[in-house]
Design a protein around this motif. Structure first.
Motif, PDB file in Angstrom:
ATOM      1  N   HIS A 375     -15.515   1.982 -13.283  1.00  9.22           N
ATOM      2  CA  HIS A 375     -15.392   3.398 -13.635  1.00  9.22           C
ATOM      3  C   HIS A 375     -14.928   4.207 -12.418  1.00  9.22           C
ATOM      4  N   ALA A 376     -15.452   3.890 -11.249  1.00  8.43           N
ATOM      5  CA  ALA A 376     -15.042   4.603 -10.036  1.00  8.43           C
ATOM      6  C   ALA A 376     -13.558   4.371  -9.760  1.00  8.43           C
ATOM      7  N   ILE A 377     -13.103   3.132  -9.941  1.00  6.84           N
ATOM      8  CA  ILE A 377     -11.684   2.832  -9.738  1.00  6.84           C
ATOM      9  C   ILE A 377     -10.829   3.591 -10.740  1.00  6.84           C
ATOM     10  N   THR A 378     -11.254   3.607 -11.997  1.00  8.04           N
ATOM     11  CA  THR A 378     -10.497   4.316 -13.036  1.00  8.04           C
ATOM     12  C   THR A 378     -10.421   5.806 -12.738  1.00  8.04           C
ATOM     13  N   THR A 379     -11.530   6.389 -12.299  1.00 13.46           N
ATOM     14  CA  THR A 379     -11.540   7.815 -11.971  1.00 13.46           C
ATOM     15  C   THR A 379     -10.626   8.102 -10.788  1.00 13.46           C
ATOM     16  N   LEU A 380     -10.656   7.249  -9.788  1.00 13.04           N
ATOM     17  CA  LEU A 380      -9.842   7.452  -8.601  1.00 13.04           C
ATOM     18  C   LEU A 380      -8.350   7.436  -8.934  1.00 13.04           C
ATOM     19  N   ILE A 381      -7.911   6.456  -9.707  1.00 11.16           N
ATOM     20  CA  ILE A 381      -6.480   6.369 -10.013  1.00 11.16           C
ATOM     21  C   ILE A 381      -6.060   7.409 -11.043  1.00 11.16           C
ATOM     22  N   LYS A 382      -7.016   7.960 -11.785  1.00  6.37           N
ATOM     23  CA  LYS A 382      -6.692   9.059 -12.711  1.00  6.37           C
ATOM     24  C   LYS A 382      -6.233  10.283 -11.930  1.00  6.37           C
ATOM     25  N   HIS A 383      -6.865  10.519 -10.780  1.00  7.42           N
ATOM     26  CA  HIS A 383      -6.512  11.675  -9.965  1.00  7.42           C
ATOM     27  C   HIS A 383      -5.385  11.366  -8.983  1.00  7.42           C
ATOM     28  N   TRP A 384      -5.251  10.105  -8.579  1.00 12.01           N
ATOM     29  CA  TRP A 384      -4.220   9.732  -7.607  1.00 12.01           C
ATOM     30  C   TRP A 384      -3.339   8.618  -8.174  1.00 12.01           C
ATOM     31  N   PRO A 385      -2.562   8.882  -9.189  1.00 10.81           N
ATOM     32  CA  PRO A 385      -1.751   7.819  -9.813  1.00 10.81           C
ATOM     33  C   PRO A 385      -0.584   7.341  -8.961  1.00 10.81           C
ATOM     34  N   THR A 386      -0.233   8.094  -7.905  1.00 19.45           N
ATOM     35  CA  THR A 386       0.922   7.711  -7.073  1.00 19.45           C
ATOM     36  C   THR A 386       0.511   6.977  -5.800  1.00 19.45           C
ATOM     37  N   LEU A 387      -0.680   6.416  -5.781  1.00 20.06           N
ATOM     38  CA  LEU A 387      -1.157   5.699  -4.599  1.00 20.06           C
ATOM     39  C   LEU A 387      -0.215   4.559  -4.227  1.00 20.06           C
ATOM     40  N   THR A 388       0.058   4.458  -2.936  1.00 17.05           N
ATOM     41  CA  THR A 388       0.781   3.303  -2.405  1.00 17.05           C
ATOM     42  C   THR A 388      -0.122   2.453  -1.512  1.00 17.05           C
ATOM     43  N   VAL A 389      -1.123   3.090  -0.908  1.00 17.87           N
ATOM     44  CA  VAL A 389      -2.075   2.377  -0.048  1.00 17.87           C
ATOM     45  C   VAL A 389      -3.484   2.843  -0.401  1.00 17.87           C
ATOM     46  N   LEU A 390      -4.366   1.907  -0.697  1.00 19.23           N
ATOM     47  CA  LEU A 390      -5.784   2.197  -0.934  1.00 19.23           C
ATOM     48  C   LEU A 390      -6.600   1.199  -0.127  1.00 19.23           C
ATOM     49  N   SER A 391      -7.342   1.707   0.857  1.00 24.57           N
ATOM     50  CA  SER A 391      -8.118   0.840   1.736  1.00 24.57           C
ATOM     51  C   SER A 391      -9.539   1.383   1.853  1.00 24.57           C
ATOM     52  N   LEU A 392     -10.511   0.594   1.409  1.00 29.35           N
ATOM     53  CA  LEU A 392     -11.920   0.978   1.456  1.00 29.35           C
ATOM     54  C   LEU A 392     -12.697  -0.045   2.278  1.00 29.35           C
ATOM     55  N   ASN A 393     -13.092   0.363   3.484  1.00 30.79           N
ATOM     56  CA  ASN A 393     -13.885  -0.478   4.377  1.00 30.79           C
ATOM     57  C   ASN A 393     -13.246  -1.842   4.630  1.00 30.79           C
ATOM     58  N   ALA A 394     -11.967  -1.820   4.986  1.00 31.96           N
ATOM     59  CA  ALA A 394     -11.248  -3.062   5.249  1.00 31.96           C
ATOM     60  C   ALA A 394     -11.831  -3.818   6.436  1.00 31.96           C
ATOM     61  N   LYS A 395     -12.340  -3.095   7.436  1.00 30.38           N
ATOM     62  CA  LYS A 395     -12.901  -3.740   8.618  1.00 30.38           C
ATOM     63  C   LYS A 395     -14.416  -3.859   8.553  1.00 30.38           C
ATOM     64  N   SER A 396     -15.075  -2.850   8.026  1.00 34.78           N
ATOM     65  CA  SER A 396     -16.542  -2.819   8.044  1.00 34.78           C
ATOM     66  C   SER A 396     -17.179  -3.586   6.907  1.00 34.78           C
ATOM     67  N   GLY A 397     -16.425  -3.888   5.847  1.00 34.38           N
ATOM     68  CA  GLY A 397     -16.991  -4.596   4.714  1.00 34.38           C
ATOM     69  C   GLY A 397     -17.781  -3.682   3.796  1.00 34.38           C
ATOM     70  N   TRP A 398     -18.042  -4.151   2.581  1.00 31.56           N
ATOM     71  CA  TRP A 398     -18.741  -3.318   1.590  1.00 31.56           C
ATOM     72  C   TRP A 398     -20.252  -3.416   1.711  1.00 31.56           C
ATOM     73  N   GLY A 399     -20.766  -4.418   2.386  1.00 28.53           N
ATOM     74  CA  GLY A 399     -22.203  -4.512   2.608  1.00 28.53           C
ATOM     75  C   GLY A 399     -22.991  -5.051   1.443  1.00 28.53           C
ATOM     76  N   ILE A 400     -22.668  -4.609   0.233  1.00 23.19           N
ATOM     77  CA  ILE A 400     -23.353  -5.063  -0.979  1.00 23.19           C
ATOM     78  C   ILE A 400     -22.340  -5.704  -1.904  1.00 23.19           C
TER      79      ILE A 400
END
Length: 547
Positions: A375-400
């Motif tokens: 759902h979070a991914i769907t909401t994010l791309i609903k507002h930003w449909p023209t994304l070319t780069v999406l990076s979430l904690n590429a170095k630090s990791g997600w932890g969970i």
């Protein structure tokens, strides 16, 4: 010869095209030697760009210099005469771009210049610059002995100066004091290093650099270490400044700057990069600002709390509240600490950013846990449909464990048609089984993304690389790089380090398998399309042949 070939501008345009061809420099040298009408213009183009002083020295009489066979150092065998200097300036006056970097002499069978050569070049018979009409200078000579040589390369014609990996501490930093007066037309100044700014510029250097900037009124781009409050105020009113990057020191006094950074300050700024110790410092600086950048990037030393992140993003939207902003990057320079319970961020942390409709690149990296689902991914791309780069904690990791499923990944790739680079964790458990269990139908029902070239699945845990590689080759047929962020540095002590190594090796196996899977799929598609043209395969069969 046609009369138009006597026009210098025509000659220069032709010779520049010749220079860009294979062995173009050799051709130009021959033109300069064989045709008197072409000599001057050909030499101008041939010497316009210089990557080493060795080339200039090699134009001097052969009895002046030699290259030692053992250390491959260029040395002088006698002092330079006035005749030598005349020859030197005959060619150096044609140079417009100098890229003098560590190791550039290697291309000329010379590994370095000896001290006597550097001293001779630093003491010319005139008071003028070594290269009088130089416009662009890239300097990567960190040694103190090169400092005096650098000073002689600062000319009134210089418009771009880049200093890389130079230790600008006392006394070398005194060179910067003359930039403002010697180079009044300077438009681009870059002082960068892979080391922390504190190691290349001390307190005295910060003051000298800041004072020098007060004399520069034509700056368009500035990338440098710390600046004092007066320099920031000066920069805020420069009419042509479009790029700015610097670091706020611990003793930086925000109260002195805040009244001067309100609109119309930084009216032309497009790319803004700022380093600070805490996120609250950045928030305080941004609060009175209102400008219209296209790209903003921030780096903080300490880990922010979710509340601090929400306040910062809200302040950022108010400060940059325009449709021009297309790139946001926020990261921290520290890593996860064993034994310390990390903060957790979710979609609500980034909610205020959705007021910015044209975000193409979004990067976030902090040692905190990421709680995202489909759902979070769907909401994010609903507002930003023209994304070319999406990076979430590429170095630090997600932890969970991620709650983003393969279907969520497919949704992201299908709705962001221009996505080229992703970094997020995915729970592949629903498709991660033995290869015998790979279904006959395509996982995305034919949905593919042909633009995604790089995928970092961060700390996603997988068991069967073959199955994951088959899945990715179908939904991302053009994928070139697959990687993960599994490393000992980002993991707490409660995790089995051997297991971390296993996950990293499995993702390396996925990347190795992917080209073969993609090639087989392309073969199947080409064969099926050929059969369709021949009338031997119908559309329904084509859909089933691409598994």
């Amino acid at each position: 010869m046609h009369r138009c070939l006597n026009i210098v501008e025509v000659q220069r345009a032709i010779f520049r095209e010749v220079y860009c061809q294979p062995k173009g420099a050799v051709t130009l040298a021959r033109l300069a030697r064989t045709c008197r009408a072409f000599n001057s213009t050909a030499l101008d183009v041939l010497w316009a760009t210089l990557d080493s002083f060795v080339h200039l020295i090699q134009t001097l009489p052969r009895d002046l210099w030699k290259i030692e066979p053992m250390g491959r150092r260029m040395t002088f065998q006698r002092p330079m005469s006035l005749r030598d200097w005349d020859i030197f300036f005959r060619y150096s006056s044609r140079v417009r771009f100098l890229f003098q970097s560590v190791g550039s002499e290697i291309l000329t069978q010379c590994s370095s210049l000896s001290d006597d050569v550097i001293f001779a070049l630093s003491t010319p018979p005139t008071y003028g610059p070594l290269i009088p009409y130089l416009r662009t200078l890239y300097w990567d000579k960190p040694n103190r002995k090169h400092a005096s040589l650098l000073r002689l390369l600062l000319t009134p014609s210089l418009v771009s100066l880049s200093l890389s990996s130079c230790a600008l501490r006392s006394p070398e930093v005194s060179i910067l004091s003359s930039i403002g007066t010697v180079c009044p037309s300077l438009k681009s100044l870059s002082i960068v290093s892979h080391r922390p700014f504190a190691n290349i510029l001390d307190a005295k250097g910060e003051k000298i650099l800041s004072e020098a900037l007060l004399y520069l009124h034509s700056l368009e781009s500035l990338v440098c270490p710390a600046l004092d409050e007066t320099a920031i105020i000066h920069l805020s009113h420069l009419p042509f400044l479009v790029e700015l990057s610097f670091e706020l020191q611990l003793d930086f006094q925000l109260e002195k700057v805040r009244p001067f950074v309100a609109a119309p300050a930084f009216a032309s700024l497009q790319c803004f990069t700022l380093h600070a110790s805490t996120l609250s410092t950045l928030t305080s600086l941004l609060e009175p600002m209102h400008f219209r950048p296209t790209s903003v990037s921030f780096v903080v030393a300490s880990t922010p709390t979710p509340d601090a992140l929400r306040l910062f993003f809200l302040t950022l939207v108010n400060a940059c509240g325009s449709e021009r902003l297309s790139r946001i990057s926020l990261s921290t320079s520290n890593e996860r600490q064993p034994g310390i319970l990390p903060q957790q961020v979710s979609l609500s942390t980034f909610q205020s950013l959705f007021a910015l409709p044209n975000i193409n690149e979004f990067e976030f990296d902090a040692p905190c846990d990421i709680d995202f689902d489909d759902h979070a991914i769907t909401t994010l791309i609903k507002h930003w449909p023209t994304l070319t780069v999406l990076s979430l904690n590429a170095k630090s990791g997600w932890g969970i464990t991620s709650r983003v499923t393969p279907q969520g990944l497919i949704t992201l790739l299908s709705r962001c048609a221009m996505l080229t680079d992703i970094a997020l964790a995915v729970d592949f458990s629903e498709i991660d089984g033995p290869h015998m269990e790979i279904p006959d139908s395509r996982p995305g029902n034919g949905v593919t993304n042909d633009t995604c070239l790089v995928a970092n699945f961060v700390t996603s845990a997988i068991s069967f690389p073959v199955t994951v590689a088959a899945f990715l080759s179908d939904i991302c047929p053009e994928l070139e790089v697959v990687k993960s962020s599994w490393s000992h540095s980002m993991i707490g002590t409660d995790l089995d380090l051997e297991e971390v190594d296993i996950y990293r090796e499995r993702w390396e196996e996925v990347e190795n398998l992917l080209p073969a899977f993609s090639a087989v799929r392309r073969q199947c598609q080409e064969w099926a399309q050929k059969k369709i043209k021949e009338g031997g395969v119908n559309d329904a069969l084509l859909g089933g042949s691409e598994t």
